[in-house]
Design a protein around this motif. Structure first.
Motif, PDB file in Angstrom:
ATOM      1  N   LYS A   1     -68.104  14.788  29.890  1.00 22.04           N
ATOM      2  CA  LYS A   1     -68.897  13.614  29.497  1.00 22.04           C
ATOM      3  C   LYS A   1     -70.397  13.831  29.636  1.00 22.04           C
ATOM      4  O   LYS A   1     -71.168  13.496  28.743  1.00 22.04           O
ATOM      5  CB  LYS A   1     -68.496  12.400  30.337  1.00 22.04           C
ATOM      6  CG  LYS A   1     -67.519  11.491  29.689  1.00 22.04           C
ATOM      7  CD  LYS A   1     -67.362  10.220  30.511  1.00 22.04           C
ATOM      8  CE  LYS A   1     -66.430   9.278  29.778  1.00 22.04           C
ATOM      9  NZ  LYS A   1     -66.115   8.103  30.559  1.00 22.04           N
ATOM     10  N   LYS A   2     -70.826  14.376  30.767  1.00 21.67           N
ATOM     11  CA  LYS A   2     -72.259  14.576  31.000  1.00 21.67           C
ATOM     12  C   LYS A   2     -72.849  15.487  29.919  1.00 21.67           C
ATOM     13  O   LYS A   2     -73.887  15.193  29.332  1.00 21.67           O
ATOM     14  CB  LYS A   2     -72.480  15.179  32.392  1.00 21.67           C
ATOM     15  CG  LYS A   2     -73.935  15.371  32.738  1.00 21.67           C
ATOM     16  CD  LYS A   2     -74.096  15.999  34.116  1.00 21.67           C
ATOM     17  CE  LYS A   2     -75.552  16.319  34.361  1.00 21.67           C
ATOM     18  NZ  LYS A   2     -75.740  17.417  35.291  1.00 21.67           N
ATOM     19  N   GLU A   3     -72.159  16.594  29.647  1.00 18.85           N
ATOM     20  CA  GLU A   3     -72.619  17.536  28.624  1.00 18.85           C
ATOM     21  C   GLU A   3     -72.607  16.877  27.246  1.00 18.85           C
ATOM     22  O   GLU A   3     -73.504  17.110  26.434  1.00 18.85           O
ATOM     23  CB  GLU A   3     -71.733  18.785  28.619  1.00 18.85           C
ATOM     24  CG  GLU A   3     -71.823  19.608  29.896  1.00 18.85           C
ATOM     25  CD  GLU A   3     -70.839  19.177  30.988  1.00 18.85           C
ATOM     26  OE1 GLU A   3     -70.298  18.052  30.909  1.00 18.85           O
ATOM     27  OE2 GLU A   3     -70.634  19.962  31.930  1.00 18.85           O
ATOM     28  N   ALA A   4     -71.600  16.037  26.994  1.00 19.73           N
ATOM     29  CA  ALA A   4     -71.485  15.348  25.700  1.00 19.73           C
ATOM     30  C   ALA A   4     -72.706  14.463  25.465  1.00 19.73           C
ATOM     31  O   ALA A   4     -73.300  14.501  24.375  1.00 19.73           O
ATOM     32  CB  ALA A   4     -70.200  14.519  25.655  1.00 19.73           C
ATOM     33  N   TYR A   5     -73.084  13.688  26.459  1.00 17.82           N
ATOM     34  CA  TYR A   5     -74.232  12.794  26.294  1.00 17.82           C
ATOM     35  C   TYR A   5     -75.547  13.573  26.216  1.00 17.82           C
ATOM     36  O   TYR A   5     -76.472  13.157  25.520  1.00 17.82           O
ATOM     37  CB  TYR A   5     -74.251  11.726  27.389  1.00 17.82           C
ATOM     38  CG  TYR A   5     -73.202  10.669  27.127  1.00 17.82           C
ATOM     39  CD1 TYR A   5     -73.409   9.705  26.141  1.00 17.82           C
ATOM     40  CD2 TYR A   5     -72.001  10.669  27.816  1.00 17.82           C
ATOM     41  CE1 TYR A   5     -72.442   8.755  25.868  1.00 17.82           C
ATOM     42  CE2 TYR A   5     -71.028   9.716  27.546  1.00 17.82           C
ATOM     43  CZ  TYR A   5     -71.253   8.764  26.568  1.00 17.82           C
ATOM     44  OH  TYR A   5     -70.294   7.826  26.278  1.00 17.82           O
ATOM     45  N   THR A   6     -75.631  14.712  26.894  1.00 15.07           N
ATOM     46  CA  THR A   6     -76.814  15.566  26.786  1.00 15.07           C
ATOM     47  C   THR A   6     -76.961  16.074  25.348  1.00 15.07           C
ATOM     48  O   THR A   6     -78.044  16.002  24.762  1.00 15.07           O
ATOM     49  CB  THR A   6     -76.715  16.763  27.768  1.00 15.07           C
ATOM     50  OG1 THR A   6     -76.621  16.260  29.098  1.00 15.07           O
ATOM     51  CG2 THR A   6     -77.904  17.697  27.638  1.00 15.07           C
ATOM     52  N   VAL A   7     -75.874  16.588  24.787  1.00 17.41           N
ATOM     53  CA  VAL A   7     -75.884  17.098  23.415  1.00 17.41           C
ATOM     54  C   VAL A   7     -76.224  15.971  22.432  1.00 17.41           C
ATOM     55  O   VAL A   7     -77.016  16.170  21.509  1.00 17.41           O
ATOM     56  CB  VAL A   7     -74.528  17.753  23.066  1.00 17.41           C
ATOM     57  CG1 VAL A   7     -74.363  17.944  21.564  1.00 17.41           C
ATOM     58  CG2 VAL A   7     -74.388  19.085  23.782  1.00 17.41           C
TER      59      VAL A   7
END
Length: 131
Positions: free
Chosen positions: A40-46
Motif C-alpha cells: 500500500k505505501k509503495e502504491a500511494y507513492t507511485v
C-alpha cells in the motif's frame, strides 16, 4: 506448495498507457499492481509521483504560446520509462513470472474518459464561438 502469484499489468501495458493516455494512467495500473501484492505505501507513492508527472506534463505542454501536443507524448514516454523500468523492477524483481492481467478494462475506461474530455473540449469551443 508454491505460492500462487497474483495477476498484474505488464511493464509494456504500463509504458503504453503512460505514452498514449498519460503517466497518470500508467501509474494507476502500477498502483493496482502494488495493491494486489499488499504494498500500500509503495502504491500511494507511485500514484503521487504519477500525479506530479502528469501535472508537470500539462505545464510543459502549455509553456509555448501554441501548445505542442507532441511534448505530451515525450513526457508520457519519460514518465512511462520511469514507471516501467525503475519502479516495476524495484517492486517486482521477478515481474516476468507473474501472470498478466488483460488490458481491456483499463483500455475501455481510458477510451471513455478521453471521449468525454474530447466532447467537453468540442462543446466548450463551440460555446465560445457562439458569443
Amino acid at each position: 506448495m508454491e505460492e500462487k502469484l497474483p495477476k498484474i499489468y505488464s511493464k509494456k501495458s504500463i509504458l503504453g498507457f503512460s505514452i498514449f493516455l498519460s503517466t497518470l494512467f500508467g501509474g494507476v495500473l502500477l498502483f493496482q499492481n502494488l495493491l494486489d501484492v499488499n504494498k500500500k505505501k509503495e502504491a500511494y507513492t507511485v500514484l503521487g509521483i504519477s500525479i506530479v508527472i502528469t501535472i508537470l506534463t500539462g505545464i510543459i505542454v502549455n509553456i509555448p504560446d501554441k501548445p505542442i501536443s507532441a511534448l505530451a507524448y515525450v513526457c508520457g514516454f519519460a514518465g512511462g520509462i520511469l514507471l516501467s523500468d525503475y519502479f516495476v523492477p524495484k517492486y517486482f524483481p521477478n515481474e516476468p513470472e507473474y501472470p498478466k492481467k488483460p488490458i481491456w478494462k483499463p483500455l475501455i475506461i481510458g477510451i471513455i474518459i478521453v471521449g468525454i474530455l474530447v466532447a467537453l473540449a468540442i462543446y466548450s469551443a463551440s460555446a465560445e464561438n457562439s458569443y
